[in-house]
Design an enzyme around this catalytic site. Sequence first.
Site, PDB file in Angstrom:
ATOM      1  N   ASP A 144       0.860  -1.159   0.000  1.00  0.00           N
ATOM      2  CA  ASP A 144       0.000   0.000   0.000  1.00  0.00           C
ATOM      3  C   ASP A 144       0.911   1.228   0.000  1.00  0.00           C
ATOM      4  O   ASP A 144       2.081   1.148   0.351  1.00  0.00           O
ATOM      5  CB  ASP A 144      -0.902  -0.018   1.240  1.00  0.00           C
ATOM      6  CG  ASP A 144      -2.065   0.966   1.092  1.00  0.00           C
ATOM      7  OD1 ASP A 144      -2.928   0.992   1.969  1.00  0.00           O
ATOM      8  OD2 ASP A 144      -2.079   1.718   0.087  1.00  0.00           O
ATOM      9  N   GLN A 146     -11.566   6.733  -5.480  1.00  0.00           N
ATOM     10  CA  GLN A 146     -12.143   7.310  -4.286  1.00  0.00           C
ATOM     11  C   GLN A 146     -13.543   7.853  -4.617  1.00  0.00           C
ATOM     12  O   GLN A 146     -14.129   7.474  -5.634  1.00  0.00           O
ATOM     13  CB  GLN A 146     -11.234   8.421  -3.728  1.00  0.00           C
ATOM     14  CG  GLN A 146      -9.897   7.913  -3.183  1.00  0.00           C
ATOM     15  CD  GLN A 146     -10.029   7.076  -1.922  1.00  0.00           C
ATOM     16  OE1 GLN A 146     -11.076   7.042  -1.260  1.00  0.00           O
ATOM     17  NE2 GLN A 146      -8.963   6.360  -1.578  1.00  0.00           N
ATOM     18  N   GLY A 175     -11.286   4.062   0.111  1.00  0.00           N
ATOM     19  CA  GLY A 175     -12.298   4.846   0.815  1.00  0.00           C
ATOM     20  C   GLY A 175     -13.406   4.020   1.424  1.00  0.00           C
ATOM     21  O   GLY A 175     -14.446   4.539   1.835  1.00  0.00           O
ATOM     22  N   ASP A 225      -7.851  -7.568   1.100  1.00  0.00           N
ATOM     23  CA  ASP A 225      -6.852  -7.697   2.180  1.00  0.00           C
ATOM     24  C   ASP A 225      -7.482  -7.190   3.470  1.00  0.00           C
ATOM     25  O   ASP A 225      -8.356  -6.294   3.426  1.00  0.00           O
ATOM     26  CB  ASP A 225      -5.606  -6.844   1.869  1.00  0.00           C
ATOM     27  CG  ASP A 225      -5.783  -5.428   2.401  1.00  0.00           C
ATOM     28  OD1 ASP A 225      -6.371  -4.609   1.666  1.00  0.00           O
ATOM     29  OD2 ASP A 225      -5.387  -5.157   3.562  1.00  0.00           O
ATOM     30  N   CYS A 239     -12.824 -27.646   9.946  1.00  0.00           N
ATOM     31  CA  CYS A 239     -11.578 -27.080   9.423  1.00  0.00           C
ATOM     32  C   CYS A 239     -10.474 -28.131   9.481  1.00  0.00           C
ATOM     33  O   CYS A 239     -10.364 -28.874  10.457  1.00  0.00           O
ATOM     34  CB  CYS A 239     -11.179 -25.862  10.268  1.00  0.00           C
ATOM     35  SG  CYS A 239      -9.655 -25.064   9.711  1.00  0.00           S
ATOM     36  N   CYS A 250      -7.175 -27.372   9.193  1.00  0.00           N
ATOM     37  CA  CYS A 250      -5.888 -26.676   9.307  1.00  0.00           C
ATOM     38  C   CYS A 250      -5.035 -27.314  10.401  1.00  0.00           C
ATOM     39  O   CYS A 250      -5.525 -28.105  11.227  1.00  0.00           O
ATOM     40  CB  CYS A 250      -6.119 -25.189   9.591  1.00  0.00           C
ATOM     41  SG  CYS A 250      -6.319 -24.764  11.333  1.00  0.00           S
ATOM     42  N   CYS A 254      -6.493 -26.978  13.923  1.00  0.00           N
ATOM     43  CA  CYS A 254      -7.705 -27.765  14.177  1.00  0.00           C
ATOM     44  C   CYS A 254      -7.436 -29.259  14.141  1.00  0.00           C
ATOM     45  O   CYS A 254      -8.157 -30.034  14.780  1.00  0.00           O
ATOM     46  CB  CYS A 254      -8.781 -27.393  13.149  1.00  0.00           C
ATOM     47  SG  CYS A 254      -9.334 -25.698  13.376  1.00  0.00           S
ATOM     48  N   HIS A 314      -5.146 -20.394  12.183  1.00  0.00           N
ATOM     49  CA  HIS A 314      -6.503 -20.860  11.833  1.00  0.00           C
ATOM     50  C   HIS A 314      -7.302 -19.764  11.115  1.00  0.00           C
ATOM     51  O   HIS A 314      -7.953 -20.018  10.092  1.00  0.00           O
ATOM     52  CB  HIS A 314      -7.264 -21.307  13.082  1.00  0.00           C
ATOM     53  CG  HIS A 314      -8.731 -21.450  12.811  1.00  0.00           C
ATOM     54  ND1 HIS A 314      -9.272 -22.550  12.163  1.00  0.00           N
ATOM     55  CD2 HIS A 314      -9.755 -20.576  13.016  1.00  0.00           C
ATOM     56  CE1 HIS A 314     -10.569 -22.364  12.002  1.00  0.00           C
ATOM     57  NE2 HIS A 314     -10.907 -21.188  12.489  1.00  0.00           N
TER      58      HIS A 314
HETATM   59  C1  LIG Z   1     -11.654  -2.742   9.307  1.00  0.00           C
HETATM   60  O1  LIG Z   1     -10.263  -2.754   9.637  1.00  0.00           O
HETATM   61  C2  LIG Z   1      -9.706  -1.495   9.979  1.00  0.00           C
HETATM   62  O2  LIG Z   1      -9.714  -0.616   8.869  1.00  0.00           O
HETATM   63  C3  LIG Z   1      -8.551  -0.864   8.100  1.00  0.00           C
HETATM   64  C4  LIG Z   1      -9.042  -1.584   6.896  1.00  0.00           C
HETATM   65  N1  LIG Z   1      -9.747  -0.649   6.055  1.00  0.00           N
HETATM   66  C5  LIG Z   1      -9.104  -0.021   5.074  1.00  0.00           C
HETATM   67  N2  LIG Z   1      -9.706   0.850   4.240  1.00  0.00           N
HETATM   68  C6  LIG Z   1      -8.742   1.313   3.419  1.00  0.00           C
HETATM   69  C7  LIG Z   1      -8.792   2.293   2.421  1.00  0.00           C
HETATM   70  C8  LIG Z   1      -7.598   2.637   1.756  1.00  0.00           C
HETATM   71  C9  LIG Z   1      -7.573   3.694   0.764  1.00  0.00           C
HETATM   72  O3  LIG Z   1      -8.602   4.319   0.429  1.00  0.00           O
HETATM   73  N3  LIG Z   1      -6.389   4.014   0.200  1.00  0.00           N
HETATM   74  C10 LIG Z   1      -5.243   3.341   0.533  1.00  0.00           C
HETATM   75  N4  LIG Z   1      -4.086   3.702  -0.081  1.00  0.00           N
HETATM   76  N5  LIG Z   1      -5.217   2.340   1.427  1.00  0.00           N
HETATM   77  C11 LIG Z   1      -6.380   1.985   2.073  1.00  0.00           C
HETATM   78  C12 LIG Z   1      -6.346   0.992   3.067  1.00  0.00           C
HETATM   79  C13 LIG Z   1      -7.526   0.667   3.748  1.00  0.00           C
HETATM   80  N6  LIG Z   1      -7.783  -0.195   4.798  1.00  0.00           N
HETATM   81  C14 LIG Z   1      -7.622  -1.730   8.911  1.00  0.00           C
HETATM   82  O4  LIG Z   1      -6.341  -1.143   8.926  1.00  0.00           O
HETATM   83  C15 LIG Z   1      -8.262  -1.720  10.275  1.00  0.00           C
HETATM   84  O5  LIG Z   1      -7.759  -0.673  11.056  1.00  0.00           O
HETATM   85 ZN   LIG Z   2      -8.574 -24.448  11.614  1.00  0.00          ZN
END
Ligand SMILES: CO[C@@H]1O[C@H](CNc2nc3cc4c(=O)[nH]c(N)nc4cc3[nH]2)[C@@H](O)[C@H]1O
Ligand SMILES: [Zn+2]
Length: 374
Positions: free
Chosen positions: A94, A191, A218, A268, A306, A308, A311, A337
Amino acid sequence: MTAVYYEHIKTCKQSGARLGKVHTPHGSFDTPMFMPVGTLATVKMMSPDELKEMDAQIILSNTYHLWLRPGEDLIREAGGLHSFMNWDRPILTDSGGFQVFSLSKLRDIDEEGVRFRNHISGEKLFLSPEKAMQIQHALGSDIMMAFDECPPYPAEYKYMKDSVERTSRWAERCLREHEGNTTQGLFGIVQGGEYKDLRRQSAEDLVSMDFPGYAIGGLSVGEPKHVMNKVLEETMPHLPDNKPRYLMGVGSADALIDGAIRGVDMFDCVLPTRIGRNGTCMTSEGRKVIRNAEFARDFRPIDEKCDCYACKNYSRAYIRHLVKSKEAFGFRLTSYHNLYFLLNLMVNVREAIKEDRLLDFKEEFFEQYGFNRP
Ligand SMILES: CO[C@@H]1O[C@H](CNc2nc3cc4c(=O)[nH]c(N)nc4cc3[nH]2)[C@@H](O)[C@H]1O
Ligand SMILES: [Zn+2]
């Protein structure tokens, strides 16, 4: 052929989800795919061998964190991130924009970039589109992300419009800085918040710059699930079918299935390892807080469905004991897991697409997991 490219295999007749492969300089990976997060050049508590054992085909790392510590020059000297962390499969990084906003309190953003304080040392720092490209070039990731602004949710329309237009200008600056690089693919990040017209504008701007792949940014920033699904439905039609789509930061089981149905190829999230470290596990019957007293004498595996390593070899009682005792092995087992659970979920999603029955799979999975329960 660009360094990173998408191969479409088939579209699920029942759901419209797609099965494909993404090809990169360090190998290819199947899609839809979940990517374990290794922010500081390690997927916390897991070794590369264990990640391969669970068939993790690509992992993430992070520009902001590695720039602050140990610094991109050191990683460049090590021969790049792959040799530094001994991972020879694809890596996606990222760009740091999101982390600046989520980690650094004192910051201000202008046309040039973002000024902020290092959340570890407090020193003043400046991150620009060009710097974010230079760091990722030093890391040598296979897939790089453009430098963008991820505005907070919710955001005023006017702010979001100005931000989208600046993110598009920043995307052009990233492409200029990346020019001539033939070994790393650079993805644009769409975005626009929950504004349909701004999502379209952002997507059209980036598609006109012809990136090899597109992320939907976003989201997963606190919005309700139905808003995420609505934004996906409004954004996908403006992205080309022959390029990967990556939904950033999304990792709960239901969101992965709903995202795949709406055409997402890559996901991710830190969730599996983060909740694993506080003793919570994802199972086919919903989440279980293994540290709770109810599991003290429960000698079944975390998830009886599972297969894994955790498990197959250990009980809830044993893992609860380790977690309560703050034994690292306990958190390794819950993390192993949870990662396996999401990677295996995506194996089942890809199977369901192959057999044109992803909506049926969703229904069965949600029923068992308890998502449909009132
Ligand atoms: C639900 O978990 C919490 O929320 C974060 C995951 N949610 C998330 N939304 C994102 C949006 C962007 C973006 O618009 N631009 C770039 N460059 N990277 C991004 C990375 C992102 N990660 C976890 O870190 C955790 O704290
Ligand atoms: Zn498992």
